[in-house]
Structure formats: structure tokens, C-alpha cells
Design a protein around this motif. Sequence first.
Motif, PDB file in Angstrom:
ATOM      1  N   SER A  86       0.817  -1.205   0.000  1.00  0.00           N
ATOM      2  CA  SER A  86       0.000   0.000   0.000  1.00  0.00           C
ATOM      3  C   SER A  86       0.853   1.259   0.000  1.00  0.00           C
ATOM      4  N   THR A  88       3.394   3.935  -2.045  1.00  0.00           N
ATOM      5  CA  THR A  88       3.815   4.350  -3.368  1.00  0.00           C
ATOM      6  C   THR A  88       5.330   4.410  -3.385  1.00  0.00           C
ATOM      7  N   LEU A 131      -6.481  18.703 -10.363  1.00  0.00           N
ATOM      8  CA  LEU A 131      -7.484  17.976  -9.584  1.00  0.00           C
ATOM      9  C   LEU A 131      -8.781  17.840 -10.377  1.00  0.00           C
ATOM     10  N   VAL A 134      -8.477  14.908 -12.561  1.00  0.00           N
ATOM     11  CA  VAL A 134      -8.592  13.672 -11.777  1.00  0.00           C
ATOM     12  C   VAL A 134     -10.065  13.398 -11.462  1.00  0.00           C
ATOM     13  N   PRO A 161      -4.423  -4.878   2.166  1.00  0.00           N
ATOM     14  CA  PRO A 161      -4.711  -3.484   1.806  1.00  0.00           C
ATOM     15  C   PRO A 161      -4.561  -3.187   0.314  1.00  0.00           C
ATOM     16  N   ILE A 162      -5.472  -2.367  -0.191  1.00  0.00           N
ATOM     17  CA  ILE A 162      -5.378  -1.792  -1.535  1.00  0.00           C
ATOM     18  C   ILE A 162      -5.436  -0.280  -1.331  1.00  0.00           C
ATOM     19  N   ALA A 163      -4.347   0.402  -1.605  1.00  0.00           N
ATOM     20  CA  ALA A 163      -4.369   1.856  -1.439  1.00  0.00           C
ATOM     21  C   ALA A 163      -5.316   2.465  -2.463  1.00  0.00           C
ATOM     22  N   ILE A 164      -5.976   3.549  -2.087  1.00  0.00           N
ATOM     23  CA  ILE A 164      -6.889   4.208  -3.025  1.00  0.00           C
ATOM     24  C   ILE A 164      -6.130   4.608  -4.292  1.00  0.00           C
ATOM     25  N   THR A 165      -4.873   4.971  -4.102  1.00  0.00           N
ATOM     26  CA  THR A 165      -3.996   5.296  -5.229  1.00  0.00           C
ATOM     27  C   THR A 165      -3.968   4.198  -6.289  1.00  0.00           C
ATOM     28  N   LEU A 168      -6.147   4.396  -9.097  1.00  0.00           N
ATOM     29  CA  LEU A 168      -5.801   5.394 -10.113  1.00  0.00           C
ATOM     30  C   LEU A 168      -4.953   4.789 -11.229  1.00  0.00           C
TER      31      LEU A 168
ATOM     32  N   VAL B 134      -2.399  14.427  -5.529  1.00  0.00           N
ATOM     33  CA  VAL B 134      -3.483  13.441  -5.432  1.00  0.00           C
ATOM     34  C   VAL B 134      -2.901  12.073  -5.092  1.00  0.00           C
ATOM     35  N   ILE B 135      -1.797  11.721  -5.734  1.00  0.00           N
ATOM     36  CA  ILE B 135      -1.176  10.416  -5.484  1.00  0.00           C
ATOM     37  C   ILE B 135      -0.714  10.323  -4.027  1.00  0.00           C
ATOM     38  N   THR B 138      -3.944   9.952  -1.829  1.00  0.00           N
ATOM     39  CA  THR B 138      -4.663   8.684  -1.940  1.00  0.00           C
ATOM     40  C   THR B 138      -3.837   7.496  -1.460  1.00  0.00           C
ATOM     41  N   SER B 139      -2.510   7.670  -1.363  1.00  0.00           N
ATOM     42  CA  SER B 139      -1.678   6.539  -0.956  1.00  0.00           C
ATOM     43  C   SER B 139      -1.800   6.257   0.535  1.00  0.00           C
ATOM     44  N   PHE B 141      -4.575   5.955   2.432  1.00  0.00           N
ATOM     45  CA  PHE B 141      -5.758   5.254   2.916  1.00  0.00           C
ATOM     46  C   PHE B 141      -6.086   4.110   1.967  1.00  0.00           C
ATOM     47  N   THR B 142      -6.742   3.090   2.500  1.00  0.00           N
ATOM     48  CA  THR B 142      -7.062   1.945   1.652  1.00  0.00           C
ATOM     49  C   THR B 142      -8.536   1.972   1.249  1.00  0.00           C
TER      50      THR B 142
END
Lengths: 405, 405
Positions: A86, A88, A131, A134, A161-165, A168, B134-135, B138-139, B141-142
Motif C-alpha cells: 500500500s 507508493t 485535480l 482527476v 490493503p489496496i491503497a486508493i492510489t 488510479l 493526489v497520489i 490517496t496513498s 488510505f485503503t
Amino acid sequence: LLSQSEVQRIVRRGVREIISEAEFITMLQSGRPLRLKMGFDPSRPDIHLGHVVGLRKLRQLQELGHQVILIVGDWTAQIGDPSGQSVTRPMLTHDEVKANAESYLRQFFKVVDRDRTQVEWQSQWFGQFTLADVIRLTSRFTVAQFLERDDFAQRFQEHRPIAITELLYPLLQAYDSVAIRSDVEFGGSDQKFNLLVGRQLQGMLGQTPQQCFLMPLLVGTDGVHKMSKSLGNYVAVEEPPNDMYGKLMSLPDALIAPYFEYLTGVPDEELAELSRSLADHSVNPMELKKRLAWDITRQFHDAGAADAAQQHFERVVQGRDIPEDIPQFAWAAGSAERRWSALLVEAKLATSVSSAKRLLGQGAVELIRLSGETQPVAGDAPAQDLRPGDVIKVGKRRFVRLVGP
Amino acid sequence: LLSQSEVQRIVRRGVREIISEAEFITMLQSGRPLRLKMGFDPSRPDIHLGHVVGLRKLRQLQELGHQVILIVGDWTAQIGDPSGQSVTRPMLTHDEVKANAESYLRQFFKVVDRDRTQVEWQSQWFGQFTLADVIRLTSRFTVAQFLERDDFAQRFQEHRPIAITELLYPLLQAYDSVAIRSDVEFGGSDQKFNLLVGRQLQGMLGQTPQQCFLMPLLVGTDGVHKMSKSLGNYVAVEEPPNDMYGKLMSLPDALIAPYFEYLTGVPDEELAELSRSLADHSVNPMELKKRLAWDITRQFHDAGAADAAQQHFERVVQGRDIPEDIPQFAWAAGSAERRWSALLVEAKLATSVSSAKRLLGQGAVELIRLSGETQPVAGDAPAQDLRPGDVIKVGKRRFVRLVGP
């Protein structure tokens, strides 16, 4: 207009799936030069034969007049996909990306035609991304759609976990297709989801949706796993001739036919004949493997180098007096701190650590490299720098061959 | 240093939950002026009593020397939350946001002290936000963490779409807290998740995490649902005195005590006494309701206007000869195209469409507004512009009161 058999040679050989094949054939027959998209992760600049399967397809299409657009993924490289992590990665500097891209291109152009290739960096479009951009991009897809991607689905299921990133990532890759107006994107069959998102996004934004070429995943020299640098079961395109030839000679027989299909120009009829003769044992697999190893070595070096590699193999490696059927030892790359004494016990070449130490002390242990080079193992140091295909010899008659994990 | 009872008045009355109460009390007693964050959605510029509960708390803290920072959510307004829709809204123009913000502030400053308020637009930070920002955001939180938010969890479970954009909403709101270095954020108790993300993000970025004040959700004049403009069960702060007073007089008795608690300065001891007298029927609820309606009307107008509204109510509304216990008809705002004849049948004021048309033709139908105004209903037009609290009268003795859906 291409003949039916020419079209078949393009859409069948070395291709796992085309979405959609019918649309692609129409595009191909339109006579318009097509824009062939291929992405490149600048944090992984090494090309091995697993990548070459797709590159050969690009080359084949270039020879019909089509144009390759290579995307340098300097933005997606920050995210990683599918990472299972998770976090980057730090953004590579411009200079790092440039150095890696140069190294990549040097390898890339061993297969792909430089004159029909255009190189584009993601920063050309993502460097100015706002933004608002995005928000527009993320509004077009749902969380549930993305969680259907195989690896996401599995991680979500297993509460990893899967990061929200990471959601993207497919969106950025998809936007690349829009930015360069891709007609056809190429990727491994594990990239199917990402390629389809690109196809959908182009349609949403009024472009002709790209066709998706999904390439088969080449099994590595271990005969088990997808070829990959981290598993050590790869043949790099910059491998010196003797190593390349030797690694290909260590292939399990089951991979001879797929390697001929995906990595050589042997005609389809001959390919069928060759598979038949392997199946009914009317040919010695060693002979076919020599032809394969020679062909691939010639592609990345030249006929002279391939000849020399073959002679080296026959003289040094085949002359090593290593019996054909020696035991294999599945050796994990991660265990490099292990000492030789422990390794000998695990490989069943010694019954105890103390007897292993005695053998090492007597100079009875040798490491025989794929290249034929023989190194005495002196003392009980950590067993480092081992590679699949290496053979450990103890005394005169006991051998074990290292294989990938 | 505030006394124990002053602290209790701040942390108990009109507050559902504080995260964390102990940390907040320490902050409060430090003597440092606190930065109190409140967000505002410029696509919804109307303030009703449901919002006033939180605004009164801001005012209370301002009077102790603390500073309100009002965030104009011109960026989050594009996303909507929780929308239940997978579409984003068009970005409001700068002029639209400005006009709505002016309208909002005119209402906001009826409760909050203008001199201790600072107004910040999200565009100050999000206007320059890059893909790299943004990256990074978003990184942290899951996907699974965000899908735990109640409304997301429910929609995901029910296979209703959640746009990927919607996951950005809590992140943007959280980043606001970082941008303005919020000490305390205020929101309805349905905002708990978003406020906590802000608290977490501040901690991750090395700021002191904000305290979260979760306000109770005020039940609307229908006595059933959370007060909301779209349900029609609201009292706007810009309501003219007679309407405001009249709407408050239509409250069910069960809401008298909570409205006194959340919306007036009646001391706690008196509040307890008042609840007791309602419970043991030692007081006529109508009298308490008049006091409540007068108090709130005075707050948003003045004592003279409140007196006049009370007199108007007593003379016109109470004099309308509408019996106390008339049937109620649950009327849905969405059905505005329905004709009067159909409405009369549904409300059981006529046995058939033809008899309803006869009554309408005879001029036997009247609409009596909350304000006391009486309108004859002529002909079978669509029944438009109805409001909860309106009474339909047929002939001399038959009444039905409209209530929210």
C-alpha cells in the motif's frame, strides 16, 4: 489488402486474445497506418524473452507500415501495479528516468524498428494534470468495477490493503491511450483489465476504442513460473552469447515448442511438424533445443556469435561429464545468507553440517556454471551468487543441479 | 480557566459526540484561541434550523475568544456526498459560488459572529493541486477503510454504484483541515467518518489532530425525518416571522424539548423542569410551543416581530376553527403533477374522481395555509405549491392536514 493467411499469422501466432479480433482485422485492412501503444515502466528497464513475445508482434506490424508509440510510464511508476503493497514508490528523478529509458530503448530496438517508433513520456500530459482532471477521470468508473480486477478482488477478499492510489493506476494507463490516440494496445494477458479500461475510456471520450492485444505469458527457464527477473528464471536480451545459449539449453523439453512459436520465425507448418516429432519421440529434444538456442542467440547477437556459443556449449558444457539425469535442488534466491555447509546438507550432498565442513575442508566441492566454468568452493563461506542451472559437484560422482524455487 | 459547569455546558448541550472529549477540554483550557472549522457546500446555500444547532455551538465558542474558519467547498461541491449517484455535478462558476456564498453568509451571520470569522475557499489550495498531490493523498488510505463508511458499505453491499471520485470526497475534506490547520471540526453526526479522516490525515502530516464535534441531527417539523430542504420539513432562517412562527407551532409535541435544548438559551435546570411538566401533563404543550416559537422567531427577527407573529397566529390561525384532531394525509412532494380531483380521492375527501370534480365545481374546496390565509380551489387544475401544514377543507366540516411523506 492482406491475404487471409497473412491476417491469420498476425492474429493467431504468439497472441493469447484480441479484443476485438473482428474490429482489429477491419482496422488492419483499412490500410491506415495504426498507432500501436506499448507501455514501459522506467523503474524496470530490463527486457527479457518474456517481453520479446510482444515486441516481435510490434515488429511484425511495423513491417506492414504501422507505427509504435512507446509510453515512458514515469507517472504510473510511482504507483506500482499490482504491487500488493500500500505504499507508493518515490518518484524517479528526470535523470533516472532518462537513464533507464536509454537502457530500455537500447534493448527494445534489438527487436523493434527504431524508425517507426515514437517515444512519449507520461509527464507530457500528467505533468499538467489538475485535480479537476482527476475528478473527471475518476467519475467515470465505479469502485465495484475496479474491485472486479482479479488481483484487487483477491486482495480485497483476503483483507489485504489496496491503497486508493492503486485504483488510479488503471485510469492513468487508460488516459495514456486517450492522450496518444492509441489504435491498438499491447500487454501481457495479466494486463487485460487495464487495457479494457483504456478501450472504454476512449469510447466515453469520443475516440475510436483501441483494440487490445493480450500476449501469452512466457514460462521461464524453470518450466514453472512466468518468466520474471525477480524469480531468476529469465533470459535477458543483453545476455552474453554463451550465457544466453546455455540458459536456453537448460529449458525443460516442454517449453521447446512454445519458445519456437513465440520467439522464432519458424513457419507454422514446421512448428506443427516439430511438435509432432517431440510428441512421438522421433527426434532428440537436445537437437531441437540446440536449434532454438542458436536461433535466439543469433537474433540478439549474430550468426557467428551463435555458432561460437554452440561450439562452447558442446565443448565445455556437454564435455563436463555431468550425467543427464542428476537430482535437482529447488533453491530459493532469498536464502543467500546460508552457508555452504548448510546448503550441502539441504541439497542432500552431506548428511550433517560437520561432514559438510569436512568435505569443504578437503576441497571436494565444486560449482560448475552453465557457461562450463568450474569454481572450487573453498571454506564455509555464505553460498552467494548462485544461479539456476548451476551444478554442485561433490567428489567425483555426486551432482545436484540448482533449479528456480 | 473555565469552571467545570461552563465546560459541561459546552461539551454536553446540543452535542452528540466529541472525539476526543478529553483532548478537546485540554485544548479549551490551554487558553490558546482555537481554529474552529466548518465546511459549507456552495451548491446548497440555504440554512435551516437543522444547521443552526452547530452554528450556535460555534457562536458559544466564539464568545470565549475562538476563531471560526468557514470553508467554501467549491471543489467538493463538484463531487457531492453522499450522493448515491455516480455522476459528478458540473463545477459551479466563480460567480455562482460567490453569489451563493454571499447568500449563505447573510444567513450564517444571523447566528455566528462576523468579527471572529475567516472565510477560505478550497480553490486557494485545490486550484493548484497536482496529480502528484493526489497520489500522495490517496496513498495514505485503503479502499477497504473507506468502504467501511456506513453509506458506502450499504451501497457496495446493495451493488449500487460508488464512483471512484466519491472516495476522493473525504480526502479533500480532510485536506481542508490540513490546509487551514484546524483545531476542531464541526459536522452532523452523519459526517463522523469524514471528520475522522481529517483528524487522521493531520496526524500523518505532523499536525496536531483536530477534535471532532458531531452535532445531533435535528428532526424536522414532520416529527419523523432529519430536517432537510428536499423533504419540505424545514424551517429556514430567512423564513418571514409569521411563517416561522406558524411552522414551529405545527411541531409534534415530542419535539418541544429537543428544540428548546438545541435552539434556545433556556437554562439546563429550566429545560429539565419543562420536560418533566410535559411528561406529567402539568402544562398545556400549546403554551410551551408558543414560547418556543416566540423565542426562535425573536432570534432570527426581533421581539417585536415575534410578538406580531404570535398575535397573528392567535387571531388568524387559532381562529380558523380547524378542529384539533383532524386526519393527516402523507403527501409526497414528488407528485406535483397530480390533479386536485385525484388528490381529494387519495386524501379520502371524496369517494370517486367524479364526485371530487363535482365538489370542485361547486366551489366547496378550500386550501388553508399555515399562515392562516385561505385560498378557494377552483376547477380541477394540477395540485401544485402545497406545503406540509396546509389544511384542505371540504364543505363546512371536513378537514385533512398535509404532512411530509
